[in-house]
Design a protein around this motif. Structure first.
Motif, PDB file in Angstrom:
ATOM      1  N   LYS A  48      -0.414  -0.682  -1.057  1.00 51.69           N
ATOM      2  CA  LYS A  48      -0.498   0.663  -0.498  1.00 51.69           C
ATOM      3  C   LYS A  48      -1.604   0.708   0.566  1.00 51.69           C
ATOM      4  O   LYS A  48      -2.674   0.115   0.395  1.00 51.69           O
ATOM      5  CB  LYS A  48      -0.823   1.693  -1.582  1.00 51.69           C
ATOM      6  N   SER A  55       0.857  10.617   8.731  1.00 59.84           N
ATOM      7  CA  SER A  55       1.030  11.732   7.790  1.00 59.84           C
ATOM      8  C   SER A  55       1.442  13.021   8.482  1.00 59.84           C
ATOM      9  O   SER A  55       2.017  13.917   7.842  1.00 59.84           O
ATOM     10  CB  SER A  55      -0.274  11.991   7.025  1.00 59.84           C
ATOM     11  N   PHE A 184       8.316  13.344  -0.975  1.00 59.45           N
ATOM     12  CA  PHE A 184       8.187  12.092  -1.727  1.00 59.45           C
ATOM     13  C   PHE A 184       9.201  12.009  -2.869  1.00 59.45           C
ATOM     14  O   PHE A 184       9.931  11.021  -2.998  1.00 59.45           O
ATOM     15  CB  PHE A 184       6.773  11.937  -2.274  1.00 59.45           C
ATOM     16  N   MET A 189      10.031   8.255  -3.018  1.00 57.18           N
ATOM     17  CA  MET A 189       8.835   7.575  -2.521  1.00 57.18           C
ATOM     18  C   MET A 189       7.776   7.557  -3.634  1.00 57.18           C
ATOM     19  O   MET A 189       6.822   8.317  -3.647  1.00 57.18           O
ATOM     20  CB  MET A 189       8.315   8.286  -1.268  1.00 57.18           C
ATOM     21  N   SER A 192       3.700   6.688  -2.884  1.00 54.93           N
ATOM     22  CA  SER A 192       3.009   7.437  -1.845  1.00 54.93           C
ATOM     23  C   SER A 192       2.245   8.591  -2.478  1.00 54.93           C
ATOM     24  O   SER A 192       2.678   9.169  -3.477  1.00 54.93           O
ATOM     25  CB  SER A 192       4.013   7.997  -0.829  1.00 54.93           C
ATOM     26  N   THR A 233      -1.459   7.957   1.686  1.00 51.72           N
ATOM     27  CA  THR A 233      -1.348   6.542   1.343  1.00 51.72           C
ATOM     28  C   THR A 233       0.110   6.226   1.016  1.00 51.72           C
ATOM     29  O   THR A 233       0.776   7.001   0.333  1.00 51.72           O
ATOM     30  CB  THR A 233      -2.242   6.205   0.134  1.00 51.72           C
ATOM     31  N   SER A 234       0.593   5.088   1.526  1.00 54.02           N
ATOM     32  CA  SER A 234       2.002   4.759   1.303  1.00 54.02           C
ATOM     33  C   SER A 234       2.208   3.256   1.422  1.00 54.02           C
ATOM     34  O   SER A 234       1.267   2.485   1.656  1.00 54.02           O
ATOM     35  CB  SER A 234       2.880   5.515   2.309  1.00 54.02           C
ATOM     36  N   ASP A 238       8.304   2.704   1.046  1.00 62.70           N
ATOM     37  CA  ASP A 238       8.381   4.160   0.998  1.00 62.70           C
ATOM     38  C   ASP A 238       8.549   4.756   2.389  1.00 62.70           C
ATOM     39  O   ASP A 238       9.316   5.708   2.584  1.00 62.70           O
ATOM     40  CB  ASP A 238       7.126   4.739   0.341  1.00 62.70           C
ATOM     41  N   LEU A 239       7.835   4.225   3.359  1.00 61.60           N
ATOM     42  CA  LEU A 239       7.946   4.770   4.710  1.00 61.60           C
ATOM     43  C   LEU A 239       9.290   4.439   5.349  1.00 61.60           C
ATOM     44  O   LEU A 239       9.789   5.205   6.184  1.00 61.60           O
ATOM     45  CB  LEU A 239       6.791   4.271   5.582  1.00 61.60           C
TER      46      LEU A 239
END
Length: 344
Positions: A48, A55, A184, A189, A192, A233-234, A238-239
């Motif tokens: 992460k 963001s 999320f 996600m 994240s 934070t990711s 996830d992104l």
């Protein structure tokens, strides 16, 4: 692709993770360098990272979700919505102005002023005290405006703080809880969040800068808690879920998706660089060719110790996630990948 990037030296000394997809095909998914340099713990695919201003894309999606529900519109006055009538903010500033960085308000930090200005600001206001969106208000709410609303593009973090407060006011939820529930959780996600630097969270990379030949942690130079202008934070996975889900209409209806993925204003400071037309939309930077077709969209993120890029190339159906835990190390790699895509 990975062989070519190595041959060009684009991945030399890169610290972080890169994920590139074209359609359903993974072109590159690799990790490099160290998540923790003290114990030589390597970065991994699931590591992460703080993503800084990437963001802002979450904030823009949340605002358009609330507009879709009829709780706001792009012409809503932020002064009237948040009852900011006894400030220097103009009542003419709208949600659209804030989303496109054309509000004309003074930022709490002018990014063009450089690192010294950032460090000096936190000598006057201890950086560890910045924990909520309201904490940022005192830094800009009484400053004189730099232009009239709608006049010109000027990248502005304070505007996205105001958008975060608008989300809280209209939804009745705190900003991070809204993003978790409506973005999320909706996309799965699971890795994240809005973690603080002083929290112990598994598999979060530490942020580093090189100064005078030494590796320095970013513990005195990064805000401890994420806000609506940046700092979530990711992971690359996830992104990738986020940018694909956004473009495929999983977060907004067709009308609002189109609004979010539309270029609106010229970024005069960048326009013409590399022979592209540079525009900004709703938390989206765009490169347009001479015929004004979108070559690339997405957003960048930079803060002490972390560097990130989320890009998409609509004509090639390519999505790119670059997350690094060294300041400004994603940009060079992003351009190297861009040149490969355009050349091909």
């Amino acid at each position: 692709m990975i062989k070519t990037l190595h041959e060009q030296g684009a991945l030399d000394h890169f610290n972080g993770v890169v994920y590139i997809k074209q359609g359903e095909t993974t072109l590159l998914k690799e990790s490099y360098g160290y998540a923790n340099r003290s114990f030589l713990v390597p970065n991994q695919i699931h590591t992460k990272f703080r993503i800084a201003s990437v963001s802002k894309m979450f904030t823009a999606v949340a605002i358009l979700q609330l507009i879709q529900e009829g709780k706001l519109n792009v012409h809503t006055s932020i002064v009237e919505l948040l009852n900011l009538k006894n400030t220097t903010l103009s009542k003419e500033i709208t949600i659209h102005h804030l989303l496109t960085h054309t509000s004309g308000i003074a930022d709490y930090y002018d990014e063009s002023a450089g690192d010294e200005a950032w460090e000096k600001m936190w000598q006057e206001t201890p950086i560890y005290t910045m924990r909520t969106l309201q904490d940022y208000m005192k830094l800009f709410i009484a400053l004189d405006p730099i232009s009239t609303p709608g006049e010109t593009f000027h990248y502005n973090n304070a505007g996205y703080i105001l958008l975060g407060l608008a989300i809280e006011k209209v939804s009745g939820m705190c900003y991070d809880a809204y993003i978790k529930q409506h973005i999320f959780d909706k996309l799965g996600m699971k890795n994240s969040g809005f973690y603080s630097l002083d929290e112990v969270i598994p598999e979060v990379a530490e942020g580093y800068e090189q100064m005078e030949g030494k590796w320095i942690r970013n513990i005195y130079t990064a805000t401890p808690t994420a806000a609506s202008d940046g700092g979530a934070t990711s992971t690359v996975d996830d992104l990738m879920l986020f940018i694909e889900g956004l473009r495929h209409g999983l977060l907004l209806n067709d009308d609002m998706t189109n609004k979010l993925l539309t270029p609106y204003v010229i970024d005069e400071g960048s326009n013409g660089f590399r022979d592209y037309v540079w525009k900004y939309g709703y938390a989206n930077y765009y490169l347009l060719d001479e015929e004004h077709h979108i070559v690339r969209g997405g957003h960048t993120g930079e803060e002490y110790g972390f560097s990130s890029r989320v890009y998409y190339y609509p004509q090639e159906d390519i999505h790119i996630i670059i997350l690094g835990n060294e300041g400004f190390n994603a940009g060079k790699l992003g351009w190297a990948i861009h040149d490969m895509i355009i050349k091909k």
